[in-house]
Design a protein around this motif. Sequence first.
Motif, short mmCIF file in Angstrom:
data_model
loop_
_atom_site.label_atom_id
_atom_site.label_comp_id
_atom_site.label_asym_id
_atom_site.label_seq_id
_atom_site.Cartn_x
_atom_site.Cartn_y
_atom_site.Cartn_z
N LYS A 65 -4.17 7.75 9.22
CA LYS A 65 -4.92 7.79 10.48
C LYS A 65 -4.76 6.51 11.30
O LYS A 65 -5.31 6.40 12.39
N GLY A 66 -4.07 5.52 10.74
CA GLY A 66 -3.90 4.25 11.47
C GLY A 66 -5.14 3.39 11.39
O GLY A 66 -5.30 2.45 12.18
N LEU A 67 -6.02 3.68 10.41
CA LEU A 67 -7.26 2.88 10.28
C LEU A 67 -7.08 1.80 9.23
O LEU A 67 -6.21 1.91 8.35
N LEU A 68 -7.92 0.78 9.29
CA LEU A 68 -7.82 -0.30 8.30
C LEU A 68 -8.45 0.13 6.98
O LEU A 68 -9.49 0.79 6.94
N VAL A 69 -7.79 -0.26 5.91
CA VAL A 69 -8.33 -0.07 4.56
C VAL A 69 -9.52 -1.03 4.42
O VAL A 69 -9.50 -2.13 4.99
N GLN A 92 10.85 9.03 9.65
CA GLN A 92 9.86 8.31 10.47
C GLN A 92 8.62 8.08 9.62
O GLN A 92 8.17 8.99 8.91
N ARG A 93 8.09 6.85 9.67
CA ARG A 93 6.82 6.59 8.98
C ARG A 93 5.77 7.52 9.59
O ARG A 93 5.70 7.63 10.81
N PRO A 94 4.93 8.15 8.76
CA PRO A 94 3.96 9.10 9.33
C PRO A 94 3.00 8.44 10.32
O PRO A 94 2.46 9.12 11.20
N GLU A 109 -3.73 4.44 18.19
CA GLU A 109 -4.91 4.12 17.40
C GLU A 109 -4.72 2.77 16.68
O GLU A 109 -5.63 1.94 16.64
N ARG A 110 -3.53 2.53 16.15
CA ARG A 110 -3.27 1.26 15.46
C ARG A 110 -3.38 0.09 16.43
O ARG A 110 -3.87 -0.98 16.07
N LEU A 111 -2.93 0.30 17.68
CA LEU A 111 -3.04 -0.77 18.68
C LEU A 111 -4.50 -1.03 19.03
O LEU A 111 -4.93 -2.18 19.19
N LEU A 169 0.83 -1.21 0.00
CA LEU A 169 0.00 0.00 0.00
C LEU A 169 0.87 1.26 0.00
O LEU A 169 0.58 2.22 -0.73
N ARG A 170 1.94 1.24 0.81
CA ARG A 170 2.83 2.42 0.84
C ARG A 170 3.46 2.66 -0.52
O ARG A 170 3.63 3.82 -0.94
N GLU A 171 3.76 1.59 -1.25
CA GLU A 171 4.33 1.72 -2.59
C GLU A 171 3.31 2.39 -3.54
O GLU A 171 3.65 3.27 -4.32
N GLU A 209 -5.50 8.05 3.15
CA GLU A 209 -6.05 8.62 4.38
C GLU A 209 -6.19 7.56 5.48
O GLU A 209 -5.96 7.84 6.66
N PHE A 210 -6.53 6.34 5.09
CA PHE A 210 -6.66 5.26 6.09
C PHE A 210 -5.31 5.03 6.78
O PHE A 210 -5.23 4.93 7.99
N LEU A 211 -4.26 4.96 5.97
CA LEU A 211 -2.94 4.69 6.55
C LEU A 211 -2.50 5.82 7.46
O LEU A 211 -1.98 5.59 8.55
N PRO A 229 -13.67 -10.95 8.20
CA PRO A 229 -14.08 -11.09 6.79
C PRO A 229 -12.89 -11.35 5.85
O PRO A 229 -13.00 -12.11 4.89
N GLN A 230 -11.74 -10.71 6.12
CA GLN A 230 -10.56 -10.97 5.28
C GLN A 230 -10.10 -12.42 5.43
O GLN A 230 -9.75 -13.08 4.45
N ALA A 231 -10.11 -12.92 6.67
CA ALA A 231 -9.67 -14.30 6.92
C ALA A 231 -10.61 -15.28 6.23
O ALA A 231 -10.17 -16.28 5.66
N ASP A 278 2.24 -11.07 5.46
CA ASP A 278 2.63 -10.19 6.56
C ASP A 278 1.66 -9.01 6.55
O ASP A 278 1.74 -8.16 5.67
N GLY A 279 0.70 -9.03 7.47
CA GLY A 279 -0.25 -7.91 7.55
C GLY A 279 -1.60 -8.21 6.92
O GLY A 279 -2.46 -7.33 6.84
N PHE A 280 -1.81 -9.40 6.49
CA PHE A 280 -3.11 -9.84 5.94
C PHE A 280 -3.31 -11.30 6.32
O PHE A 280 -2.37 -12.09 6.19
N PRO A 281 -4.49 -11.71 6.74
CA PRO A 281 -5.69 -10.91 6.99
C PRO A 281 -5.61 -10.14 8.31
O PRO A 281 -4.84 -10.49 9.19
N ARG A 282 -6.42 -9.11 8.41
CA ARG A 282 -6.46 -8.31 9.62
C ARG A 282 -7.87 -8.22 10.19
O ARG A 282 -8.07 -7.55 11.21
N THR A 283 -8.83 -8.83 9.52
CA THR A 283 -10.21 -8.85 10.03
C THR A 283 -10.78 -10.25 9.76
O THR A 283 -10.27 -10.98 8.90
#
Length: 212
Positions: A61-65, A152-154, A163-165, A41-43, A57-59, A97-99, A90-95
């Motif tokens: 704010k630390g919110l999930l896409v 530093q990553r924003p 918020e990410r935690l 996503l960062r790429e 904007e999701f990233l 529904p994704q799983a 690495d980083g998927f799934p995170r919910t």
Amino acid sequence: MNVHPRLNLMLIGPPGCGKGTQSVNLSRRYNLLHFSTGNALREQIKLGTPLGLRVEEFLSKGLLVPDDVMIDLVRNTVEGLPPGQGLLLDGFPRTIPQATALEDILPLSGVIAMEIEDEVLVERITGRRIAEDGATYHIKFAPPPDGVMVTQRPDDTEAVVRERLRVYHNQTAPLVDFYRERKLLHTVSADGAIEEVENSITAAVDQLVATA
Ligand code: AMP
């Protein structure tokens, strides 16, 4: 190098637990393709693609896409893999529904859950700095060498980290039970030196390879 063509692994753990670092080592050791959805996503954001613009904007704010965006991204990646290539997610799934969607996309051989206290993570993440070549440093624990420019990553600031935690505990932690019920879960402590954590993870993976 050991080659396990059909090994598909997933690392799960809170932000800053060392998933990225361990993924690089693990994917080398078992010849897996390391797919970090955060990096992907960062790429896209850096390239200014329509997907990047949609998720930026999701990233920040630390919110999930949204799930549908992530599921499409992973499905496309899996469909593009050479036959027999094992994957390290690495980083998927995170919910949940994704799983659930992943079960129709890719059979997982095992899930490694990395456990660590929130306060350790806040100190780790807020001190994390990234060099141009992607190397990760820490202002206190692993300072960059003189002359290496770091940023530093924003989303590594304290407010966004908290918020990410919160998002992790609410939306991602339930996956631990999801995978435990499916007998895919292996738990390791992520509160230790990188090599120590790596040894615990490879012991778990070797065991699941031996019993596969
Ligand atoms: P990471 O580098 O894994 O910490 O991911 C950074 C950010 O990318 C997260 O805070 C989310 O905004 C987004 N992201 C990465 N993977 C996912 C996912 N599976 N579902 C939703 N959002 C994601």
